[in-house]
Design a protein around this motif. Structure first.
Motif, PDB file in Angstrom:
ATOM      1  N   LEU A  67       0.811  -1.218   0.000  1.00  0.00           N
ATOM      2  CA  LEU A  67       0.000   0.000   0.000  1.00  0.00           C
ATOM      3  C   LEU A  67       0.847   1.271   0.000  1.00  0.00           C
ATOM      4  O   LEU A  67       0.312   2.367  -0.138  1.00  0.00           O
ATOM      5  N   LEU A  68       2.154   1.108   0.185  1.00  0.00           N
ATOM      6  CA  LEU A  68       3.053   2.262   0.119  1.00  0.00           C
ATOM      7  C   LEU A  68       3.371   2.587  -1.334  1.00  0.00           C
ATOM      8  O   LEU A  68       3.386   1.699  -2.193  1.00  0.00           O
ATOM      9  N   GLY A  69       3.640   3.847  -1.625  1.00  0.00           N
ATOM     10  CA  GLY A  69       4.018   4.242  -2.980  1.00  0.00           C
ATOM     11  C   GLY A  69       5.347   3.607  -3.377  1.00  0.00           C
ATOM     12  O   GLY A  69       6.144   3.194  -2.525  1.00  0.00           O
ATOM     13  N   GLU A  70       5.612   3.547  -4.664  1.00  0.00           N
ATOM     14  CA  GLU A  70       6.815   2.880  -5.165  1.00  0.00           C
ATOM     15  C   GLU A  70       8.094   3.507  -4.633  1.00  0.00           C
ATOM     16  O   GLU A  70       9.081   2.810  -4.379  1.00  0.00           O
ATOM     17  N   PHE A  76      10.999   1.826   3.805  1.00  0.00           N
ATOM     18  CA  PHE A  76      10.352   1.425   5.061  1.00  0.00           C
ATOM     19  C   PHE A  76      11.272   0.531   5.875  1.00  0.00           C
ATOM     20  O   PHE A  76      11.873  -0.420   5.366  1.00  0.00           O
ATOM     21  N   VAL A  77      11.383   0.845   7.177  1.00  0.00           N
ATOM     22  CA  VAL A  77      12.199   0.075   8.114  1.00  0.00           C
ATOM     23  C   VAL A  77      11.253  -0.623   9.095  1.00  0.00           C
ATOM     24  O   VAL A  77      10.474   0.051   9.773  1.00  0.00           O
ATOM     25  N   GLN A  78      11.315  -1.935   9.147  1.00  0.00           N
ATOM     26  CA  GLN A  78      10.433  -2.680  10.048  1.00  0.00           C
ATOM     27  C   GLN A  78      10.959  -2.612  11.481  1.00  0.00           C
ATOM     28  O   GLN A  78      12.091  -2.997  11.760  1.00  0.00           O
ATOM     29  N   SER A  79      10.138  -2.109  12.397  1.00  0.00           N
ATOM     30  CA  SER A  79      10.493  -2.043  13.819  1.00  0.00           C
ATOM     31  C   SER A  79       9.741  -3.122  14.593  1.00  0.00           C
ATOM     32  O   SER A  79       8.783  -3.726  14.087  1.00  0.00           O
ATOM     33  N   ARG A 260      -8.420  25.008  15.687  1.00  0.00           N
ATOM     34  CA  ARG A 260      -7.751  24.658  14.441  1.00  0.00           C
ATOM     35  C   ARG A 260      -6.561  25.580  14.191  1.00  0.00           C
ATOM     36  O   ARG A 260      -6.613  26.773  14.523  1.00  0.00           O
ATOM     37  N   PRO A 261      -5.468  25.071  13.617  1.00  0.00           N
ATOM     38  CA  PRO A 261      -4.298  25.924  13.326  1.00  0.00           C
ATOM     39  C   PRO A 261      -4.583  26.900  12.199  1.00  0.00           C
ATOM     40  O   PRO A 261      -5.483  26.692  11.383  1.00  0.00           O
ATOM     41  N   ARG A 262      -3.800  27.979  12.156  1.00  0.00           N
ATOM     42  CA  ARG A 262      -3.956  28.967  11.088  1.00  0.00           C
ATOM     43  C   ARG A 262      -3.664  28.357   9.726  1.00  0.00           C
ATOM     44  O   ARG A 262      -4.336  28.635   8.738  1.00  0.00           O
ATOM     45  N   GLU A 263      -2.624  27.515   9.675  1.00  0.00           N
ATOM     46  CA  GLU A 263      -2.197  26.880   8.428  1.00  0.00           C
ATOM     47  C   GLU A 263      -2.506  25.387   8.517  1.00  0.00           C
ATOM     48  O   GLU A 263      -2.023  24.698   9.400  1.00  0.00           O
ATOM     49  N   HIS A 264      -3.332  24.931   7.602  1.00  0.00           N
ATOM     50  CA  HIS A 264      -3.814  23.553   7.681  1.00  0.00           C
ATOM     51  C   HIS A 264      -3.186  22.694   6.592  1.00  0.00           C
ATOM     52  O   HIS A 264      -3.277  23.007   5.396  1.00  0.00           O
ATOM     53  N   ILE A 265      -2.497  21.620   7.012  1.00  0.00           N
ATOM     54  CA  ILE A 265      -1.960  20.640   6.068  1.00  0.00           C
ATOM     55  C   ILE A 265      -3.014  19.560   5.852  1.00  0.00           C
ATOM     56  O   ILE A 265      -3.455  18.914   6.804  1.00  0.00           O
ATOM     57  N   LYS A 266      -3.402  19.374   4.605  1.00  0.00           N
ATOM     58  CA  LYS A 266      -4.365  18.328   4.293  1.00  0.00           C
ATOM     59  C   LYS A 266      -3.609  17.104   3.796  1.00  0.00           C
ATOM     60  O   LYS A 266      -2.949  17.136   2.758  1.00  0.00           O
ATOM     61  N   VAL A 267      -3.702  16.030   4.564  1.00  0.00           N
ATOM     62  CA  VAL A 267      -3.012  14.792   4.217  1.00  0.00           C
ATOM     63  C   VAL A 267      -4.036  13.826   3.627  1.00  0.00           C
ATOM     64  O   VAL A 267      -5.033  13.494   4.259  1.00  0.00           O
ATOM     65  N   LYS A 268      -3.777  13.372   2.414  1.00  0.00           N
ATOM     66  CA  LYS A 268      -4.720  12.506   1.703  1.00  0.00           C
ATOM     67  C   LYS A 268      -4.531  11.044   2.108  1.00  0.00           C
ATOM     68  O   LYS A 268      -3.435  10.615   2.458  1.00  0.00           O
ATOM     69  N   GLY A 269      -5.634  10.293   2.000  1.00  0.00           N
ATOM     70  CA  GLY A 269      -5.596   8.870   2.301  1.00  0.00           C
ATOM     71  C   GLY A 269      -6.262   8.552   3.620  1.00  0.00           C
ATOM     72  O   GLY A 269      -6.329   9.402   4.522  1.00  0.00           O
ATOM     73  N   LYS A 270      -6.752   7.333   3.737  1.00  0.00           N
ATOM     74  CA  LYS A 270      -7.411   6.897   4.970  1.00  0.00           C
ATOM     75  C   LYS A 270      -6.525   5.957   5.783  1.00  0.00           C
ATOM     76  O   LYS A 270      -6.537   5.994   7.010  1.00  0.00           O
ATOM     77  N   LYS A 271      -5.777   5.101   5.114  1.00  0.00           N
ATOM     78  CA  LYS A 271      -4.932   4.141   5.806  1.00  0.00           C
ATOM     79  C   LYS A 271      -3.572   4.750   6.130  1.00  0.00           C
ATOM     80  O   LYS A 271      -3.139   5.728   5.503  1.00  0.00           O
ATOM     81  N   TRP A 272      -2.897   4.139   7.111  1.00  0.00           N
ATOM     82  CA  TRP A 272      -1.586   4.622   7.546  1.00  0.00           C
ATOM     83  C   TRP A 272      -0.626   4.700   6.371  1.00  0.00           C
ATOM     84  O   TRP A 272       0.057   5.709   6.183  1.00  0.00           O
ATOM     85  N   GLU A 273      -0.579   3.664   5.575  1.00  0.00           N
ATOM     86  CA  GLU A 273       0.347   3.617   4.448  1.00  0.00           C
ATOM     87  C   GLU A 273       0.047   4.701   3.409  1.00  0.00           C
ATOM     88  O   GLU A 273       0.969   5.289   2.830  1.00  0.00           O
ATOM     89  N   GLU A 274      -1.231   4.977   3.189  1.00  0.00           N
ATOM     90  CA  GLU A 274      -1.620   6.002   2.215  1.00  0.00           C
ATOM     91  C   GLU A 274      -1.209   7.395   2.688  1.00  0.00           C
ATOM     92  O   GLU A 274      -0.736   8.219   1.900  1.00  0.00           O
ATOM     93  N   GLN A 275      -1.389   7.672   3.973  1.00  0.00           N
ATOM     94  CA  GLN A 275      -1.007   8.980   4.497  1.00  0.00           C
ATOM     95  C   GLN A 275       0.506   9.151   4.535  1.00  0.00           C
ATOM     96  O   GLN A 275       1.021  10.247   4.274  1.00  0.00           O
ATOM     97  N   VAL A 276       1.235   8.079   4.835  1.00  0.00           N
ATOM     98  CA  VAL A 276       2.696   8.131   4.789  1.00  0.00           C
ATOM     99  C   VAL A 276       3.173   8.460   3.374  1.00  0.00           C
ATOM    100  O   VAL A 276       4.065   9.301   3.171  1.00  0.00           O
ATOM    101  N   THR A 277       2.563   7.832   2.387  1.00  0.00           N
ATOM    102  CA  THR A 277       2.928   8.077   0.990  1.00  0.00           C
ATOM    103  C   THR A 277       2.641   9.515   0.589  1.00  0.00           C
ATOM    104  O   THR A 277       3.466  10.173  -0.064  1.00  0.00           O
ATOM    105  N   ASN A 278       1.481  10.040   1.001  1.00  0.00           N
ATOM    106  CA  ASN A 278       1.124  11.411   0.646  1.00  0.00           C
ATOM    107  C   ASN A 278       2.042  12.432   1.321  1.00  0.00           C
ATOM    108  O   ASN A 278       2.465  13.412   0.690  1.00  0.00           O
ATOM    109  N   LEU A 279       2.354  12.209   2.586  1.00  0.00           N
ATOM    110  CA  LEU A 279       3.285  13.099   3.284  1.00  0.00           C
ATOM    111  C   LEU A 279       4.642  13.102   2.584  1.00  0.00           C
ATOM    112  O   LEU A 279       5.255  14.154   2.373  1.00  0.00           O
ATOM    113  N   SER A 280       5.101  11.908   2.204  1.00  0.00           N
ATOM    114  CA  SER A 280       6.428  11.768   1.594  1.00  0.00           C
ATOM    115  C   SER A 280       6.496  12.418   0.222  1.00  0.00           C
ATOM    116  O   SER A 280       7.449  13.151  -0.093  1.00  0.00           O
ATOM    117  N   ASN A 281       5.493  12.158  -0.606  1.00  0.00           N
ATOM    118  CA  ASN A 281       5.546  12.575  -2.011  1.00  0.00           C
ATOM    119  C   ASN A 281       5.106  14.010  -2.251  1.00  0.00           C
ATOM    120  O   ASN A 281       5.499  14.618  -3.254  1.00  0.00           O
TER     121      ASN A 281
END
Length: 324
Positions: A67-70, A76-79, A260-281
């Motif tokens: 589910l992570l982007g290419e 990803f490091v497994q902990s 709510r903060p003055r500056e709002h970051i909208k992170v796309k995706g519902k699952k953890w992996e999707e939001q990680v990908t959106n933050l990264s890319n």
């Protein structure tokens, strides 16, 4: 006067009765005092649930790489649940059993919460310590050996300095920022160099590592913060270690109230992996960072009289600045 004394005596009697009830209830549920078949059956179910919790903790670290982007997938490091994390959990469970202390904390928190922030209350009481990563997990993320040393660390929003201590072992100079006066006292007691929230970018020197742990969703201008970090890192070799609670839900605490903060970051995706990908890319690239490593970790906090500990779902990134 007599009426006031009577009310005082009734209040004291109620408090003592409540404490006695809590202690009696806790004592009843230890194995030695479980006598009836029904109570013993319930107790054994509780023991069984405790054993199953070991399996639940493994879910804290679970990731579906597909589910992570290419681009993100190979980073990803497994902990895993390690000894330092287990030690923190044991201490939290032990502290939650200190009934008189927990009752006092609950009472003080109720009285002070309309006046000051939850962070300051925790700092005043010396409670609510956080755990983000162990020393081994940090070294695995940064790809450094236990004996590795850098020059300067800056921990933004360092709290009581518990996590700062894990990172600080690798640096000759440790700087920290914090807005809560009681938490500042804890940091000064640990001999960390305190900087003002508007001072750390204007010291005349740069940092080898800046940590921004679970702060991005609790500040008014998160993108400005990231740009300031980018400018403050040593070129090429400087790194940012950033933890973000997912799903990403930004709120700012001001005077005990959340808004709510003055500056709002909208992170796309519902699952953890999707939001990680959106933050990264998207989010990190927009401000000049690219991901070097990412892992999934539990963001742990000491518990209270109601829960042994609290846990949120963290994504922990190592980010390197990209020169424009």
């Amino acid at each position: 006067m007599c009426h006031l004394q009577l009310r005082t005596l009734l209040f004291v009697a109620w408090v003592l009765g409540y404490i006695a009830f809590l202690l009696g209830t806790r004592k009843m549920w230890t194995g030695k005092y479980v006598r009836s078949p029904l109570a013993r059956s319930l107790f054994m179910n509780m023991i069984s649930e405790s054993e199953e919790s070991g399996q639940e903790t493994q879910e804290w670290y679970k990731c579906s790489p597909d589910l992570l982007g290419e681009v993100v997938r190979p980073l990803f490091v497994q902990s895993h649940l390690d000894q330092d994390t287990q030690a923190f959990l044991r201490r939290s469970i032990e502290k939650s059993g200190w009934m008189f202390t927990q009752f006092y904390h609950s009472f003080i928190s109720t009285v002070l919460s309309p006046l000051v922030s939850r962070t300051s209350i925790n700092g005043f009481l010396g409670r609510g310590s956080m755990f983000v990563f162990s020393a081994d997990q940090l070294q695995q993320l940064l790809r450094v050996a236990p004996e590795w040393r850098g020059e300067r660390l800056l921990d933004l929003g360092a709290g009581d300095g518990g996590v700062t201590e894990v990172m600080g072992a690798h640096f000759r100079e440790v700087y920290a920022t914090e807005v809560s006066p009681p938490m500042k006292w804890h940091l000064q007691r640990k001999k960390y160099r305190l900087l003002g929230i508007d001072e750390w970018q204007h010291t005349g020197f740069q940092y080898d590592l800046i940590s921004c742990l679970n702060l991005l969703d609790r500040c008014d201008d998160p993108l400005d913060l990231l740009r300031g970090i980018h400018r403050s890192l040593v070129p090429s070799t400087g790194r940012l270690i950033l933890a973000a609670v997912l799903p990403f839900q930004p709120w700012v605490e001001i005077g005990g109230k959340w808004q709510r903060p003055r500056e709002h970051i909208k992170v796309k995706g519902k699952k953890w992996e999707e939001q990680v990908t959106n933050l990264s890319n998207e989010v990190f690239r927009e401000v000049g960072f690219e991901v070097e490593a990412v892992t999934r970790l539990p963001y742990l906090c000491e518990g209270d009289m109601y829960k042994d500990y609290y846990v949120l779902d963290d994504a922990v990134f190592v980010l390197k600045p990209v020169e424009e």
